[in-house]
Design a protein around this motif. Sequence first.
Motif, PDB file in Angstrom:
ATOM      1  N   SER A 108      14.825   9.581   0.317  1.00  8.24           N
ATOM      2  CA  SER A 108      13.641   9.520  -0.533  1.00  8.24           C
ATOM      3  C   SER A 108      13.248  10.920  -0.962  1.00  8.24           C
ATOM      4  CB  SER A 108      12.475   8.871   0.212  1.00  8.24           C
ATOM      5  OG  SER A 108      12.755   7.512   0.476  1.00  8.24           O
ATOM      6  N   THR A 109      12.797  11.024  -2.199  1.00 10.34           N
ATOM      7  CA  THR A 109      12.404  12.332  -2.734  1.00 10.34           C
ATOM      8  C   THR A 109      10.899  12.547  -2.669  1.00 10.34           C
ATOM      9  OG1 THR A 109      12.306  11.369  -4.956  1.00 10.34           O
ATOM     10  CG2 THR A 109      14.388  12.410  -4.279  1.00 10.34           C
ATOM     11  N   ASN A 110      10.149  11.466  -2.535  1.00 12.27           N
ATOM     12  CA  ASN A 110       8.692  11.587  -2.498  1.00 12.27           C
ATOM     13  C   ASN A 110       8.161  10.720  -1.365  1.00 12.27           C
ATOM     14  OD1 ASN A 110       5.948  11.622  -2.883  1.00 12.27           O
ATOM     15  ND2 ASN A 110       6.047  11.381  -5.112  1.00 12.27           N
ATOM     16  N   ILE A 120      12.112  -3.273  12.586  1.00 10.31           N
ATOM     17  CA  ILE A 120      12.730  -3.642  13.859  1.00 10.31           C
ATOM     18  C   ILE A 120      13.541  -2.474  14.401  1.00 10.31           C
ATOM     19  CG2 ILE A 120      14.446  -5.170  14.924  1.00 10.31           C
ATOM     20  CD1 ILE A 120      13.441  -7.392  13.086  1.00 10.31           C
ATOM     21  N   ASP A 121      14.264  -1.789  13.523  1.00 17.00           N
ATOM     22  CA  ASP A 121      14.996  -0.576  13.914  1.00 17.00           C
ATOM     23  C   ASP A 121      14.285   0.621  13.304  1.00 17.00           C
ATOM     24  OD1 ASP A 121      16.731   1.461  14.505  1.00 17.00           O
ATOM     25  OD2 ASP A 121      18.535   0.427  13.844  1.00 17.00           O
ATOM     26  N   THR A 122      13.225   1.064  13.972  1.00 11.47           N
ATOM     27  CA  THR A 122      12.405   2.169  13.459  1.00 11.47           C
ATOM     28  C   THR A 122      13.223   3.430  13.235  1.00 11.47           C
ATOM     29  OG1 THR A 122      10.372   1.338  14.462  1.00 11.47           O
ATOM     30  CG2 THR A 122      10.476   3.704  14.026  1.00 11.47           C
ATOM     31  N   GLU A 123      14.103   3.741  14.175  1.00  9.15           N
ATOM     32  CA  GLU A 123      14.865   4.986  14.078  1.00  9.15           C
ATOM     33  C   GLU A 123      15.755   5.006  12.850  1.00  9.15           C
ATOM     34  OE1 GLU A 123      18.523   6.772  16.576  1.00  9.15           O
ATOM     35  OE2 GLU A 123      16.632   6.704  17.694  1.00  9.15           O
ATOM     36  N   THR A 124      16.511   3.954  12.622  1.00  9.49           N
ATOM     37  CA  THR A 124      17.412   3.918  11.473  1.00  9.49           C
ATOM     38  C   THR A 124      16.634   3.889  10.173  1.00  9.49           C
ATOM     39  OG1 THR A 124      19.122   2.788  12.750  1.00  9.49           O
ATOM     40  CG2 THR A 124      19.264   2.623  10.353  1.00  9.49           C
ATOM     41  N   ALA A 125      15.572   3.098  10.126  1.00  7.81           N
ATOM     42  CA  ALA A 125      14.763   3.022   8.911  1.00  7.81           C
ATOM     43  C   ALA A 125      14.170   4.386   8.562  1.00  7.81           C
ATOM     44  CB  ALA A 125      13.652   1.999   9.085  1.00  7.81           C
ATOM     45  N   THR A 126      13.657   5.082   9.548  1.00 11.07           N
ATOM     46  CA  THR A 126      13.058   6.399   9.315  1.00 11.07           C
ATOM     47  C   THR A 126      14.096   7.401   8.832  1.00 11.07           C
ATOM     48  OG1 THR A 126      11.395   5.982  11.035  1.00 11.07           O
ATOM     49  CG2 THR A 126      11.753   8.279  10.380  1.00 11.07           C
ATOM     50  N   LYS A 127      15.277   7.364   9.426  1.00  6.62           N
ATOM     51  CA  LYS A 127      16.330   8.293   9.025  1.00  6.62           C
ATOM     52  C   LYS A 127      16.746   8.056   7.573  1.00  6.62           C
ATOM     53  CE  LYS A 127      20.859  10.060  10.435  1.00  6.62           C
ATOM     54  NZ  LYS A 127      21.365  10.122   9.043  1.00  6.62           N
ATOM     55  N   VAL A 128      16.951   6.800   7.216  1.00  4.21           N
ATOM     56  CA  VAL A 128      17.348   6.479   5.842  1.00  4.21           C
ATOM     57  C   VAL A 128      16.266   6.910   4.864  1.00  4.21           C
ATOM     58  CG1 VAL A 128      17.847   4.606   4.239  1.00  4.21           C
ATOM     59  CG2 VAL A 128      18.870   4.592   6.515  1.00  4.21           C
ATOM     60  N   MET A 182      14.397   4.018  -4.841  1.00  2.00           N
ATOM     61  CA  MET A 182      15.044   3.136  -5.805  1.00  2.00           C
ATOM     62  C   MET A 182      14.467   3.302  -7.208  1.00  2.00           C
ATOM     63  SD  MET A 182      17.471   1.458  -4.370  1.00  2.00           S
ATOM     64  CE  MET A 182      17.728   0.101  -5.521  1.00  2.00           C
ATOM     65  N   CYS A 183      13.131   3.377  -7.325  1.00  2.00           N
ATOM     66  CA  CYS A 183      12.485   3.358  -8.637  1.00  2.00           C
ATOM     67  C   CYS A 183      11.777   4.661  -9.008  1.00  2.00           C
ATOM     68  CB  CYS A 183      11.469   2.222  -8.694  1.00  2.00           C
ATOM     69  SG  CYS A 183      12.197   0.599  -8.372  1.00  2.00           S
ATOM     70  N   GLY A 184      11.430   5.468  -8.021  1.00  2.00           N
ATOM     71  CA  GLY A 184      10.759   6.725  -8.300  1.00  2.00           C
ATOM     72  C   GLY A 184       9.468   6.526  -9.069  1.00  2.00           C
ATOM     73  N   ASP A 185       9.310   7.258 -10.185  1.00  2.00           N
ATOM     74  CA  ASP A 185       8.084   7.178 -10.977  1.00  2.00           C
ATOM     75  C   ASP A 185       7.878   5.806 -11.609  1.00  2.00           C
ATOM     76  OD1 ASP A 185       7.446   9.775 -10.425  1.00  2.00           O
ATOM     77  OD2 ASP A 185       8.456  10.592 -12.192  1.00  2.00           O
ATOM     78  N   GLU A 245       0.816  -1.216   0.000  1.00  2.00           N
ATOM     79  CA  GLU A 245       0.000   0.000   0.000  1.00  2.00           C
ATOM     80  C   GLU A 245       0.849   1.267   0.000  1.00  2.00           C
ATOM     81  OE1 GLU A 245      -3.138  -0.240  -0.418  1.00  2.00           O
ATOM     82  OE2 GLU A 245      -3.206  -2.437  -0.196  1.00  2.00           O
ATOM     83  N   LEU A 246       2.166   1.107  -0.040  1.00  2.71           N
ATOM     84  CA  LEU A 246       3.076   2.250   0.044  1.00  2.71           C
ATOM     85  C   LEU A 246       2.779   3.112   1.268  1.00  2.71           C
ATOM     86  CD1 LEU A 246       3.210   3.263  -3.736  1.00  2.71           C
ATOM     87  CD2 LEU A 246       4.894   1.945  -2.436  1.00  2.71           C
ATOM     88  N   ASN A 247       2.448   2.430   2.352  1.00  6.10           N
ATOM     89  CA  ASN A 247       2.153   3.103   3.622  1.00  6.10           C
ATOM     90  C   ASN A 247       3.473   3.268   4.377  1.00  6.10           C
ATOM     91  OD1 ASN A 247       1.389   3.892   6.195  1.00  6.10           O
ATOM     92  ND2 ASN A 247      -0.397   2.545   6.255  1.00  6.10           N
ATOM     93  N   TRP A 248       4.168   4.335   4.088  1.00  3.10           N
ATOM     94  CA  TRP A 248       5.523   4.514   4.617  1.00  3.10           C
ATOM     95  C   TRP A 248       5.548   4.686   6.132  1.00  3.10           C
ATOM     96  CZ3 TRP A 248       9.337   3.238   1.595  1.00  3.10           C
ATOM     97  CH2 TRP A 248       9.105   3.232   0.206  1.00  3.10           C
TER      98      TRP A 248
END
Length: 435
Positions: free
Chosen positions: A401-403, A388-396, A410-413, A377-380
């Motif tokens: 990410s541009t959008n 598991i590592d919410t903090e690191t995942a969110t930072k990355v 990785m794929c954008g549009d 669902e692209l529910n970021w």
Amino acid sequence: MTILEKARAGEITAEMIYVAEKEGLDPELIRQGVAAGEIVILKSARPNINPVAVGKGLFTKVSASVGMYEVDDTIAGEMAKIDQAIKAKADTLMDLSVRGPIDAMREKVLATVDRPVGTLPLYQTLAMAQEKYGTALDMTADDMFAMMEKQAADGVSFLALHCGTTMDVINRAKEEGRIDPLVSYGGSHLIGWMIHNHCENPFFTQYDRVLEICKKYDVVLSFADGMRPGCIADSLDGAQVHELVILGGLVKKARAAGVQVMVKGPGHVPLDQIQTTVQLQKQLCGGAPYFVFGCLPTDSGAGMDHVTGAIGGAIAAYYGADFLCYVTPAEHIGMPSAEDVYLGVMASRIAAHAGDVGKGHPAAIAWDLEMSHARRELNWGRQMELAIDTETATKVWKDRSTNFASECSMCGDFCAMKIVGKYLRDENQEVRNER
């Protein structure tokens, strides 16, 4: 009555109810597991410490070890590491201090944290003997037992003791010509003391005394392995298996005395021997919870051994290990920093979860399935919560990410998930067969 005796008598205790809620299980299942010796509950008389259950059918747990080791180590420095371990959601802690104000360190940890704490009493006994006699070689059996009782009385939840490291085991290791004879800090010092004093291991010869203390304070007895293999070439050698056979007999005696017990294991184990190692322990030790260090399936991961340990840990958990002692990037080459502690816990937590999924743990499988739906669902936001590592995942995600509302970086549009997903969910859309 100890909690094991209460479980056998059919009593469901407050600790059983608490851990059952955490595990998502019926308290009766926890009681049955404790009664059978396949589950142990790590608890403390200290009101700030919440119990944690380890064993069959439960989430695989992760322990982080800290403690003053270097001359310039401080309580504040170790507490900073503990903060990172707790931030990374380690289930338990071990204070393995070998020098400095050890009593003050242990009191600080026990008074501060909300999760079980384990110790290895021999470490402080060695330090006290050095101060008292001028050499640790002159410590006595009474010194060892006095320290064991002191730490149990302080409120630690589990005590690690090398009860199965006997002279017969030591002689077998000598005869077999191990590459890395001893890598256990406590085990090597105990063995050195035994050889110097020409005597057997007091934790073995006076095992009834060990059980008396553990029963008095209702503390979990955690068998440490003096013959832990320090390289994969030494895995499953005669000395390691000999010690494990002895521990199997001691497990039975502990249970008969009403004492909860778990077994700690290797160590360096090649991939093809991890299944055998875990199943051998379970068979010889009557299904007692297995607390593994690693396992590390290669000797060559220096500087990245949190990855090495996670690889082996996941496989060990899949085959039935219940408790993973974390491995940090600094393993083998230095003492860990606070950042290393965080990375070590996270790597082990990922390994534990992967093992749980492989074992078919319903909640672990549901967790991954929910992540899959969030990705579809692209529910970021939900993906970040489920990581598991919410903090690191969110930072990355935010940094790269541009959008934030749709595609990943990785794929954008050209997001395959969005394009293919739209087709698969649209009953009116057909595929063109273009030639």
